[in-house]
Design an enzyme around this catalytic site. Structure first.
Site, PDB file in Angstrom:
ATOM      1  N   ASP A 177      23.560  -1.869 -27.824  1.00 28.15           N
ATOM      2  CA  ASP A 177      23.328  -3.066 -28.623  1.00 28.15           C
ATOM      3  C   ASP A 177      22.178  -3.821 -27.995  1.00 28.15           C
ATOM      4  OD1 ASP A 177      25.467  -2.626 -30.182  1.00 28.15           O
ATOM      5  OD2 ASP A 177      26.727  -4.211 -29.362  1.00 28.15           O
ATOM      6  N   ASP A 236      30.953  -3.928 -30.045  1.00 28.61           N
ATOM      7  CA  ASP A 236      31.792  -5.097 -29.800  1.00 28.61           C
ATOM      8  C   ASP A 236      32.696  -5.456 -30.976  1.00 28.61           C
ATOM      9  OD1 ASP A 236      29.774  -5.982 -31.444  1.00 28.61           O
ATOM     10  OD2 ASP A 236      28.763  -7.160 -29.908  1.00 28.61           O
ATOM     11  N   ASP A 239      33.209  -1.326 -34.982  1.00 32.72           N
ATOM     12  CA  ASP A 239      32.558  -0.407 -34.050  1.00 32.72           C
ATOM     13  C   ASP A 239      33.539   0.621 -33.499  1.00 32.72           C
ATOM     14  OD1 ASP A 239      30.050  -1.478 -34.254  1.00 32.72           O
ATOM     15  OD2 ASP A 239      30.335  -2.905 -32.622  1.00 32.72           O
TER      16      ASP A 239
HETATM   17  P1  ATP Z   1      23.269  -6.492 -31.852  1.00 32.34           P
HETATM   18  O1  ATP Z   1      23.849  -5.452 -32.771  1.00 32.34           O
HETATM   19  O2  ATP Z   1      22.191  -5.997 -30.997  1.00 32.34           O
HETATM   20  O3  ATP Z   1      24.289  -7.300 -31.117  1.00 32.34           O
HETATM   21  P2  ATP Z   1      22.862  -8.618 -33.751  1.00 32.34           P
HETATM   22  O4  ATP Z   1      23.634  -9.674 -33.049  1.00 32.34           O
HETATM   23  O5  ATP Z   1      21.573  -9.024 -34.374  1.00 32.34           O
HETATM   24  O6  ATP Z   1      22.457  -7.440 -32.832  1.00 32.34           O
HETATM   25  P3  ATP Z   1      24.805  -8.656 -35.822  1.00 32.34           P
HETATM   26  O7  ATP Z   1      25.755  -9.496 -35.064  1.00 32.34           O
HETATM   27  O8  ATP Z   1      25.266  -7.564 -36.687  1.00 32.34           O
HETATM   28  O9  ATP Z   1      23.783  -7.979 -34.856  1.00 32.34           O
HETATM   29  O10 ATP Z   1      23.930  -9.656 -36.664  1.00 32.34           O
HETATM   30  C1  ATP Z   1      23.049  -9.192 -37.670  1.00 32.34           C
HETATM   31  C2  ATP Z   1      22.243 -10.325 -38.226  1.00 32.34           C
HETATM   32  O11 ATP Z   1      23.095 -11.274 -38.884  1.00 32.34           O
HETATM   33  C3  ATP Z   1      21.505 -11.144 -37.184  1.00 32.34           C
HETATM   34  O12 ATP Z   1      20.252 -10.596 -36.891  1.00 32.34           O
HETATM   35  C4  ATP Z   1      21.389 -12.500 -37.847  1.00 32.34           C
HETATM   36  O13 ATP Z   1      20.252 -12.521 -38.697  1.00 32.34           O
HETATM   37  C5  ATP Z   1      22.624 -12.589 -38.684  1.00 32.34           C
HETATM   38  N1  ATP Z   1      23.669 -13.373 -37.983  1.00 32.34           N
HETATM   39  C6  ATP Z   1      24.209 -13.126 -36.797  1.00 32.34           C
HETATM   40  N2  ATP Z   1      25.135 -14.037 -36.457  1.00 32.34           N
HETATM   41  C7  ATP Z   1      25.194 -14.903 -37.483  1.00 32.34           C
HETATM   42  C8  ATP Z   1      25.967 -16.078 -37.764  1.00 32.34           C
HETATM   43  N3  ATP Z   1      26.866 -16.553 -36.908  1.00 32.34           N
HETATM   44  N4  ATP Z   1      25.740 -16.715 -38.932  1.00 32.34           N
HETATM   45  C9  ATP Z   1      24.843 -16.248 -39.793  1.00 32.34           C
HETATM   46  N5  ATP Z   1      24.094 -15.154 -39.597  1.00 32.34           N
HETATM   47  C10 ATP Z   1      24.245 -14.491 -38.460  1.00 32.34           C
END
Ligand code: ATP
Length: 913
Positions: free
Chosen positions: A339, A642, A646
């Protein structure tokens, strides 16, 4: 002040919890949506006890000790010892029983330590729960929950106690542990009839079950052994068996070896008596001694402790092993799929750039401290209405809490949301007042599947309600048909303009969020997905989340260790690519998006998966496909995760790695390893330890087998060529007893060799005993035999009596084994270095113990009687040490040759472990 609950017994109340309304349950338990006060919770904890289940029963010590004797060779030895005793061979019988006992004690102690180490790891994984205490959200160890506590749960969480649900949205709970039902149960907050079956009590969530989807709030009604799971006898947290594929293989090898050894011994017995005219009793004792000498009876115990030490070292480096086989698999890992957020980056977000139709403003300051100026676009004196509305949307469409603790600003919740609160403070928007002014009516929580979150608020300015939404910018834009102009008035959406602005910020490595709103004359109840659409776009915020400095080094280490690193993230392609470059994962990373993955078939995917180093905007389902594609190319894949979704890819990966801090319980339970610090560098540290464990196991074998082989060869040669035996059976048993306990075990404690991360990963199918090891074992066995016979011949030539010559042979064996130990400590490198000679404390203690034992064997009169040994003169003693030095030199020369000669170089690559 809440009242104390009316009952604390294990009986269901009448009427039972599930037939009472949520409000009635709260009243009955003297609690409400604000939760209990800390004082009240402490009182209740005293009254009800900790929220834990009784520990799974550990195997009692006597059973563990007895198991040590349940092994074919040990039973064979015990029989032989008994026969020897019956035949009046008391010394031999005594030594045999000594060998058996010492082995059993070592096995017992070491296995106990290994089990303890695993139990310790379980304690490190103790789960926590989010609860309301004194009206604020707090994260507490599950053991501290009491009846009346208000618990907040979301997808991936394990239910920490029996709960009556107060609020549930799209809630599905997997109750298989309790009901055996594999389809997740739908939950709601309504009452159900008193006589409903356990699986039908939809208003309850049971301790130990898993939230599969949705969010909920519930009030704890029962804790500890009074929960439903506490009533049934299957206990959680059973002690994991100390078994790994390698241990199983070695166990099988040991049994086969024992069978062959017994067969060969029987043949030798016949040969000695019939062809060489030995007396039956003498021949029997000789053959028994040989069997003891040749079978590496202590190997399984030593290997178990080697694994346990590896597990302990990994825990010290923040990688907590949940399943032992992972220790082995880590050593052969060829790809790590990681990640991004929080693992490769710090996950300490700062909102840096705010882009609205009123231009771009930059926020100063770092971390979550709500201080720092906003640099307004040129020509603006104050915050334009568009920017104001955008920042307020970020504050309201937000579940995080920002707190100051000892001068440190900390967040409880999502770091990006924490950063949005800090941003609002920098813009002069009061946090508490705004949230109070715009009360939240409903929400759709964030989900990695749809990548946005929405909240519904009462609108104090226009009346009616307002829907606020934030999420991945392209996702938000797709839901909009208008945008807000600088003055806060709606106008047609300029999609192309926004795409360009987003791309520019993402290329700088910023993480982007888009914001939108919609005014509604009336609040829909409940808020549904149908209400989301036709929104008005407010703008985007860019966050910086710097790479972890240690991750950069760890990526470099992976490169030299022949391990590919791939970033798999939910983030935007350009952001992910920029961060991958900062981490030096690739100069020009090939980025594949989730959309690309949807359009590529399974046949073409393996090649692409191998080439690409960044997978962006992926969903958990994509991860599973990537793992499978890489595995189809023969890769051994370590995959991080996480979220609740997953779990399939973590299970499918060769090494599933869950995040300890940000990971859900579902992910942790599916994983083999949990990272206590969520840090990519810890994965690489674990790989290093995994390789070391495997090296050490090979060292233990490389040392044990030729040591036994040398003794056996010497006896067989003497028998076959009708020579006088260079050692008596009792002496063979003595060598075995003294050495197995000490020197072999010392190798389990070896630290990593310096070049451990400079070699390519071990091929997973590579046999434990590679051709290189067979060669080494053969050479060393022969050298040992030659050394023994050489000393014996020399002693006889000097006119020593046979007993003295034999004492010298026993000492020579021990000295050779000590020197060989130093040689084997570095399988690949020169051992004749300062570090090589200094040894480790374990090695030095072991050598000291062997030397003392040998001095006793040689000079104590009691030993002379028992083992027929004789004192050895100083000059003879020096000669014995010289034989050891000679052996060491010859073996170092062999290593040097193997390293140097081209011909050998080629051979060595083929023979590479
Ligand atoms: P990784 O998989 O590396 O942890 P990530 O945190 O970007 O990356 P996700 O948690 O799936 O992966 O988030 C995907 C996208 O959703 C983010 O890039 C962001 O644009 C949006 N996002 C993440 N958290 C929130 C939230 N709390 N509220 C609204 N949008 C969110």
């Amino acid at each position: 002040m809440p009242q104390t609950p009316q009952r604390a017994s294990s009986d269901q109340p009448t009427p039972p919890w599930h037939s009472l309304s949520a409000d009635a349950v709260c009243e009955r338990l003297g609690s409400g949506r604000q939760g209990l006060s800390r004082e009240e919770a402490a009182l209740r904890l005293q009254r009800h006890g900790a929220n834990t289940l009784p520990e799974a029963r550990v195997r009692p010590a006597w059973k563990r000790l007895l198991v040590q004797f349940n092994n074919a060779l040990i039973l064979f030895l015990l029989t032989a010892g008994a026969i020897a005793g019956a035949l009046g061979q008391f010394v031999d019988a005594g030594v045999i029983f000594g060998v058996v006992l010492i082995n059993a004690i070592i096995g017992f102690v070491q296995e106990g330590r290994a089990e303890q180490a695993l139990a310790g790891l379980r304690a490190m994984l103790a789960p926590s729960a989010r609860v309301m205490r004194d009206g604020v959200r707090a994260t507490l160890p599950v053991a501290q929950l009491v009846p009346g506590d208000i618990v907040l749960l979301e997808a991936g969480d394990r239910v920490p106690a029996d709960l009556r649900l107060l609020h549930a949205r799209g809630l599905l709970i997997d109750e298989a542990v309790l009901t055996g039902e594999s389809v997740a149960a739908q939950k709601h907050t309504d009452t159900v009839p008193e006589d409903a079956a356990l699986g039908d009590r939809a208003g309850m969530a049971w301790s130990g079950t898993l939230v599969a989807a949705g969010r909920t709030t519930g009030i704890v009604v029962e804790t500890g052994s009074r929960t439903q799971i506490g009533h049934i006898s299957t206990l959680l947290g059973e002690v994991e068996a100390l078994a790994t594929p390698l241990l199983v293989k070695i166990g099988r090898f040991g049994r086969q070896f024992t069978a062959v050894a017994i067969l060969v011994s029987a043949l030798l017995l016949l040969f000695a008596v019939l062809a060489r005219g030995y007396d039956w009793i003498d021949a029997f004792m000789l053959v028994v001694a040989l069997a003891v000498g040749v079978v590496p009876e202590s190997l399984p115990a030593v290997i178990t402790i080697t694994l346990a030490i590896g597990v302990r070292r990994m825990a010290a480096r923040h990688a907590i092993v949940r399943r032992l086989p992972a220790v082995e698999t880590l050593g052969s890992t060829t790809v790590i799929c990681s990640d991004k957020t929080g693992t490769l980056t710090r996950n300490e977000m700062t909102a840096r750039r705010v882009i609205s139709r009123a231009g771009t403003l930059l926020a100063e300051g770092t971390g979550y401290a709500p201080h720092g100026a906003l640099q307004l676009p040129e020509g603006q004196a104050g915050l334009a209405p568009a920017a104001q509305q955008l920042i307020r949307c970020g504050l309201l469409c937000n579940d995080a809490v920002l707190r100051q603790r000892d001068d440190q600003w900390q967040i409880d919740g999502d770091p990006m949301e924490g950063a949005l609160i800090a941003l609002a403070a920098k813009a002069g928007i009061d946090h508490a007042q705004t949230r109070e002014h715009w009360p939240r009516l409903d929400a759709i929580p964030f989900d990695a599947g749809w990548r946005y979150m929405a909240t519904l608020h009462r609108d104090p300015e226009r009346g009616g309600a307002v829907l606020l939404l934030k999420g991945a910018p392209e996702q938000v834009l797709a839901l909009c048909n208008r945008q807000l102009d600088a003055e806060g008035q709606p106008q047609p959406l300029d999609q192309a303009g926004w795409d360009a602005a987003i791309a520019q910020a993402a290329e700088a490595g910023e993480r982007m969020l888009g914001f939108a709103l919609k005014h509604l004359p009336e609040a829909p109840s409940p808020l549904g997905f149908d209400d989301i659409g036709g929104l008005c776009f407010l703008g985007v915020v860019g966050f910086i989340d710097p790479p972890r400095p240690e991750a950069i080094q760890a990526v470099e280490d992976c490169r030299s260790a022949g391990i590919a690193v791939k970033m798999i993230t939910g983030d935007h392609a350009a952001t992910a690519s920029a961060i991958a470059q900062q981490l030096h994962i690739a100069e020009q990373p090939l980025v594949v998006t989730g959309q690309d993955l949807d359009h590529i078939d399974d046949a073409a995917l393996p090649e692409l998966a191998q080439q690409a180093s960044v997978f962006a905007r992926t969903s958990p389902e994509h991860k599973l496909r990537v793992v499978q594609a890489l595995q189809s190319r023969g890769h051994v894949v370590a995959m991080t995760g996480d979220g609740v979704n997953d779990a399939p890819s973590l299970k499918r990966a060769d090494v599933g790695i869950a995040m300890g801090n940000k990971g859900t319980e579902a992910a942790k339970e599916a994983a083999q390893i949990v990272l206590a610090d969520d840090n990519f560098a810890s994965i690489v540290a674990a790989v290093n330890e995994g390789r070391t464990v495997y090296d050490n196991i090979r060292k233990v074998i490389a040392w044990t087998v030729p040591t036994n082989g040398g003794e056996a060869l010497a006896i067989i040669a003497a028998l076959v060529f009708s020579l006088t035996l260079p050692m008596t059976p009792a002496q063979i048993l003595w060598i075995n007893m003294v050495l197995t306990v000490t020197l072999g075990l010392a190798l389990a404690f070896e630290p990593a060799e310096p070049g451990v991360m400079l070699r390519p990963p071990r091929a997973p199918q590579a046999p434990l005993i590679s051709p290189f090891m067979v060669w080494r074992i053969a050479v060393v066995s022969l050298l040992f035999t030659a050394g023994a016979f050489g000393i014996y011949a020399w002693a006889m030539a000097r006119g020593h009596e046979v007993a003295l010559a034999r004492t010298m042979v026993v000492n020579t064996f021990c000295v050779m084994e000590i020197f060989y130990l130093f040689n084997v400590r570095f399988l690949h490198m020169r051992s004749f270095t300062l570090r090589g000679i200094q040894g480790t404390p374990a090695v030095l203690w072991a050598v000291a113990a062997v030397v003392l034992a040998q001095l006793a064997f040689t000079y104590l009169p009691l030993m002379h009687t028992l083992f027929d040994s004789r004192p050895v003169a100083l000059t003879d003693g020096l000669l014995i040490v010289a034989v050891g030095i000679l052996l060491f030199t010859v073996l170092e020369l062999e290593k040097w040759l193997l390293r140097r000669l081209d011909w050998f170089e080629e051979l060595r690559t083929q023979m590479r472990p």
